[in-house]
Write a protein that holds these residues in place. Structure first.
Motif, PDB file in Angstrom:
ATOM      1  N   ASN A 176       0.820  -1.204   0.000  1.00 31.11           N
ATOM      2  CA  ASN A 176       0.000   0.000   0.000  1.00 31.11           C
ATOM      3  C   ASN A 176       0.857   1.258   0.000  1.00 31.11           C
ATOM      4  N   ARG A 177       2.132   1.125   0.360  1.00 29.38           N
ATOM      5  CA  ARG A 177       3.034   2.273   0.423  1.00 29.38           C
ATOM      6  C   ARG A 177       3.555   2.706  -0.950  1.00 29.38           C
ATOM      7  N   VAL A 178       3.207   1.967  -2.005  1.00 30.34           N
ATOM      8  CA  VAL A 178       3.617   2.394  -3.350  1.00 30.34           C
ATOM      9  C   VAL A 178       2.476   2.327  -4.370  1.00 30.34           C
ATOM     10  N   PHE A 179       1.454   1.502  -4.125  1.00 31.00           N
ATOM     11  CA  PHE A 179       0.413   1.287  -5.127  1.00 31.00           C
ATOM     12  C   PHE A 179      -0.789   2.196  -4.902  1.00 31.00           C
ATOM     13  N   ASP A 180      -1.479   2.482  -6.008  1.00 34.75           N
ATOM     14  CA  ASP A 180      -2.703   3.275  -5.946  1.00 34.75           C
ATOM     15  C   ASP A 180      -3.858   2.481  -5.357  1.00 34.75           C
ATOM     16  N   VAL A 181      -3.987   1.217  -5.781  1.00 41.21           N
ATOM     17  CA  VAL A 181      -5.129   0.391  -5.409  1.00 41.21           C
ATOM     18  C   VAL A 181      -4.620  -0.972  -4.941  1.00 41.21           C
ATOM     19  N   SER A 220     -14.975  -6.421   8.054  1.00 48.25           N
ATOM     20  CA  SER A 220     -13.995  -6.468   6.973  1.00 48.25           C
ATOM     21  C   SER A 220     -13.606  -5.073   6.508  1.00 48.25           C
ATOM     22  N   LEU A 221     -14.592  -4.229   6.268  1.00 50.73           N
ATOM     23  CA  LEU A 221     -14.320  -2.884   5.770  1.00 50.73           C
ATOM     24  C   LEU A 221     -13.618  -2.029   6.820  1.00 50.73           C
ATOM     25  N   GLU A 222     -14.000  -2.182   8.088  1.00 48.09           N
ATOM     26  CA  GLU A 222     -13.335  -1.425   9.143  1.00 48.09           C
ATOM     27  C   GLU A 222     -11.890  -1.886   9.340  1.00 48.09           C
ATOM     28  N   GLY A 261      -5.640   2.931   6.241  1.00 53.88           N
ATOM     29  CA  GLY A 261      -6.038   4.323   6.340  1.00 53.88           C
ATOM     30  C   GLY A 261      -7.291   4.551   5.518  1.00 53.88           C
ATOM     31  N   GLY A 262      -8.098   5.477   5.952  1.00 50.59           N
ATOM     32  CA  GLY A 262      -9.389   5.699   5.306  1.00 50.59           C
ATOM     33  C   GLY A 262      -9.311   6.216   3.892  1.00 50.59           C
ATOM     34  N   GLU A 263      -8.153   6.778   3.479  1.00 47.58           N
ATOM     35  CA  GLU A 263      -8.028   7.333   2.138  1.00 47.58           C
ATOM     36  C   GLU A 263      -7.483   6.321   1.124  1.00 47.58           C
ATOM     37  N   ALA A 264      -7.155   5.101   1.580  1.00 43.42           N
ATOM     38  CA  ALA A 264      -6.601   4.093   0.675  1.00 43.42           C
ATOM     39  C   ALA A 264      -7.700   3.503  -0.195  1.00 43.42           C
TER      40      ALA A 264
END
Length: 723
Positions: A485-490, A512-514, A521-524
């Motif tokens: 997640n530290r380099v990818f958009d999705v 699962s979603l929480e 992070g909520g913006e990922a």
């Protein structure tokens, strides 16, 4: 080591920066007031020293995408064409006994970046880095903060995955009956059988992104474990083990010619662009086929001559491959931290660093990208290739290692640097070949590359197309998911099984979603899906539509596999048989068009409703407390100029056999004022008022929202419309 004041408590936009991740969206065509900023602070334990005694700098490659390099010596940083830049930080005040320094930087370019901080005593030549100190005693040293700036359109992507050899294959299940790239086209379909084309994806279903399974030629060889020898890989074999990264599989052309396949792919990109459909390609960079060749890109880079382009890399440059396994005293000794020295030394299968956890018999080249701390199997007990118990332990690190260390020296002109350049050129090459229209990739087994290499690939590619999207398949535990997640958009969800279960409940989806939000992070952005080429499907097409409605209502990227809207119950095997969808397209399937219309309505509602594509969410409970377990319920909203909010309430009936009803409470931190009507955005008449009379905001808060479902798998996207 001489004593020096501690530096730490790095914060970026109010969040902890030690191995932190900040995810932002940017539209480079607008910029200006809409562009995000980074507010960065760092503390020095000065013990009474005046702030004037320190020079403090942020050190980052933020906004330096166009100057990307495989490596840059520290002495070369800070110049007009440098990849890494120092930025002077100003004293901002005290935090208890610590001095706080900070600065604000604009975010101007999409890319994968890192930042850290350093200081020195005024007049000294010795810098002390944030990374030199632990956050507190007896803990690992502090690490860089990652900043992932993604194209704003990534949050709008709705993905439809297709296998070009299968999607319109004729009955018979053989090479002769395969589908080809012309089957995607409206003007070049040559076989007279054309139930599927690009406009089906856009006009009939409402998807805006086509994910094409790999289109490169796949290896002609496979390791036969029974015979312990090589066997043909043509039935049709896995496309995730490439033979040539620089050409298109000739099987994808009607005349089985590679040049024709490339021509058809270019037409596909052109027609897709004409109907506002982005196309992303699926590929595997961690591994390739035994017979992988240099290809055209290696000629462009000067790594081989035109006459050498067809040479097998494992034979002519084995140092690009991982060394295989030796046998000592009856035990296997893995050499996954070393490059091979000869064809004989190259590993037989990939990935060599995961022992028996992931073994792909047609992936017979494991690329050696250098030695790094996260290389190797996960810690603990497991089994080797033959099923013998082994204990996985490596003093240099393992798959769950978070130190983010890269051990290999990327000296200029080294074999490792050349391999990085080789892979860094693949995507710009295909962007150029597609006329600039290739919009992204789905990276198979993305954790098989070090993050430093992915950073180079991301920024090298974004020089060619700034809004290119990177989607990562990640198979492993949370720490590995977080690292990618530290380099990818999705990122892909680990919980795809939830989105195809008839028995899934609201609590399952909530947890699962929480958990995803807590981890990333909520913006990922997370891609949520129920079916794919790897996952068994659910033949209840209405239930799968309803579960898609859940994913489409969340921040992230909803996705379907090509058989899902048709009610296909399996993943259409692509490796060991020539699959086809002929029966699904030709037999009478009751309600197939009605299901397709629901996908279209859901995708249209998502496209037209900004709050459905933004992070704010609140999972709705019943007025009497608790969730209604058979109704997925969430409020999605966005702030409206500091006044009332734009609000859409999503309710999905998870019951596959009957109706449901409940009264749901709306929290008061969602700002309503005045009167409202409710309209169902996915109804046949999306403009029809649902309430007999408009309702006051106060009354909505007090009495809740009554929702009734008369049908199984029914979907309601209730827009609260100010009156």
């Amino acid at each position: 080591m001489a004593y020096s004041p501690w530096i730490g408590n790095l914060k970026v936009n109010g969040r902890w920066g030690n191995y932190g991740t900040v995810k932002l969206l940017l539209d480079e065509t607008t910029g200006g007031a809409t562009a995000p900023q980074l507010n960065i602070s760092i503390e020095i334990a000065a013990q009474g020293t005046a702030p004037e005694q320190f020079e403090v700098e942020l050190f980052s490659n933020l906004n330096r995408r166009d100057f990307v390099k495989t490596h840059e010596p520290l002495a070369d940083s800070g110049g007009p064409t440098s990849y890494w830049m120092p930025h002077r930080m100003a004293f901002q005040g005290n935090s208890f006994d610590n001095l706080v320094f900070g600065l604000t930087l604009p975010v101007e370019q999409c890319g994968a970046y890192r930042l850290t901080a350093r200081y020195r005593a005024t007049g000294s030549d010795t810098w002390w880095w944030h990374n030199d100190f632990p956050p507190w005693p007896d803990t690992p040293l502090q690490r860089d903060c990652a900043v992932v700036v993604s194209p704003h359109k990534a949050a709008k992507a709705c993905l439809y995955e297709a296998n070009a050899l299968t999607v319109e294959a004729l009955a018979g299940g053989s090479y002769e009956n395969r589908s080809t790239l012309d089957d995607f086209l409206s003007t070049h379909d040559f076989d007279g059988f054309n139930p599927f084309q690009l406009t089906y994806i856009t006009n009939d279903l409402g998807f805006n992104t086509l994910w094409l399974m790999p289109v490169f030629p796949n290896t002609q060889w496979r390791w036969d474990r029974q015979k312990w020898d090589w066997a043909p890989n043509d039935s049709p074999g896995s496309p995730y083990s490439s033979r040539d990264y620089w050409s298109i599989n000739r099987w994808l052309a009607d005349n089985a010619a590679a040049d024709r396949a490339l021509e058809l792919l270019k037409i596909l990109f052109k027609e897709a662009s004409d109907v506002d459909l982005d196309v992303i390609l699926d590929l595997a960079f961690n591994h390739a086929g035994r017979d992988v060749i240099y290809g055209a890109g290696a000629i462009d880079l000067g790594f081989c001559t035109m006459q050498e382009a067809e040479n097998w890399i494992r034979q002519h440059r084995p140092s690009w491959c991982t060394r295989g396994t030796a046998f000592v005293d009856g035990h296997s000794v893995p050499y996954y931290r070393e490059a091979a020295h000869s064809d004989f030394e190259c590993a037989v299968w990939a990935p060599t660093d995961r022992l028996n956890e992931h073994i792909w018999d047609d992936a017979n080249v494991d690329w050696f990208f250098g030695d790094y701390s996260a290389l190797g199997p996960k810690p603990g007990r497991g089994t080797d290739y033959w099923g013998n118990p082994v204990t996985h332990w490596d003093p240099k690190g393992n798959a769950e290692d978070e130190r983010d260390l890269f051990y290999t020296d990327l000296a200029s002109d080294s074999d490792t640097e050349k391999l990085w350049q080789y892979f860094g050129y693949i995507l710009p090459y295909w962007i150029e070949k597609s006329g600039g229209k290739l919009a992204g990739i789905r990276a198979d087994f993305a954790q098989g590359l070090p993050n430093q290499l992915w950073e180079y690939i991301v920024n090298r590619t974004r020089k060619a197309r700034w809004d290119f999207i990177f989607l990562a398949e990640v198979l492993d535990p949370d720490v590995i998911q977080y690292r990618l997640n530290r380099v990818f958009d999705v990122l892909t969800t680990k919980d795809h099984h939830l989105y195809r279960m008839n028995t899934v409940r609201m609590t399952d989806l909530f947890h699962s979603l929480e958990e995803e939000s807590t981890l990333f992070g909520g913006e990922a952005l997370v891609m949520h899906n129920g079916s794919s080429h790897d996952e068994v499907d659910n033949d209840n097409k209405w239930a799968m539509m309803a579960r898609y409605a859940v994913t489409a209502s969340m921040y992230g990227c909803p996705m379907v596999f090509m058989g899902q809207p048709l009610g296909l119950a399996d993943k259409l095997p692509f490796r060991d048989s020539w699959a086809n969808m002929y029966k699904a397209w030709t037999e009478h399937i009751p309600e197939r068009e009605a299901v397709g219309r629901m996908y279209l309505k859901i995708n249209q509602a998502r496209a037209a409703t900004p709050e459905l594509r933004e992070p704010n969410r609140y999972f709705l409970g019943l007025v009497g407390g608790g969730f209604h377990e058979e109704i997925f319920s969430v409020a999605r909203w966005r702030g409206e100029n500091g006044e009332k909010d734009a609000v859409t309430l999503v309710f999905v009936n998870l019951n596959v056999t009957g109706g449901n009803a409940g009264v749901f409470r709306l929290p008061e931190h969602i700002r309503l004022s005045g009167q409202y009507q409710a309209r169902n955005l996915v109804a046949d008449d999306a403009h029809r008022d649902l309430w007999p009379e408009p309702r006051e905001a106060r009354e909505i808060y007090d009495n809740g929202i009554y929702v009734v479902f008369t049908l199984p798998n029914e979907v309601q996207y209730l827009k609260l419309v100010p009156v």
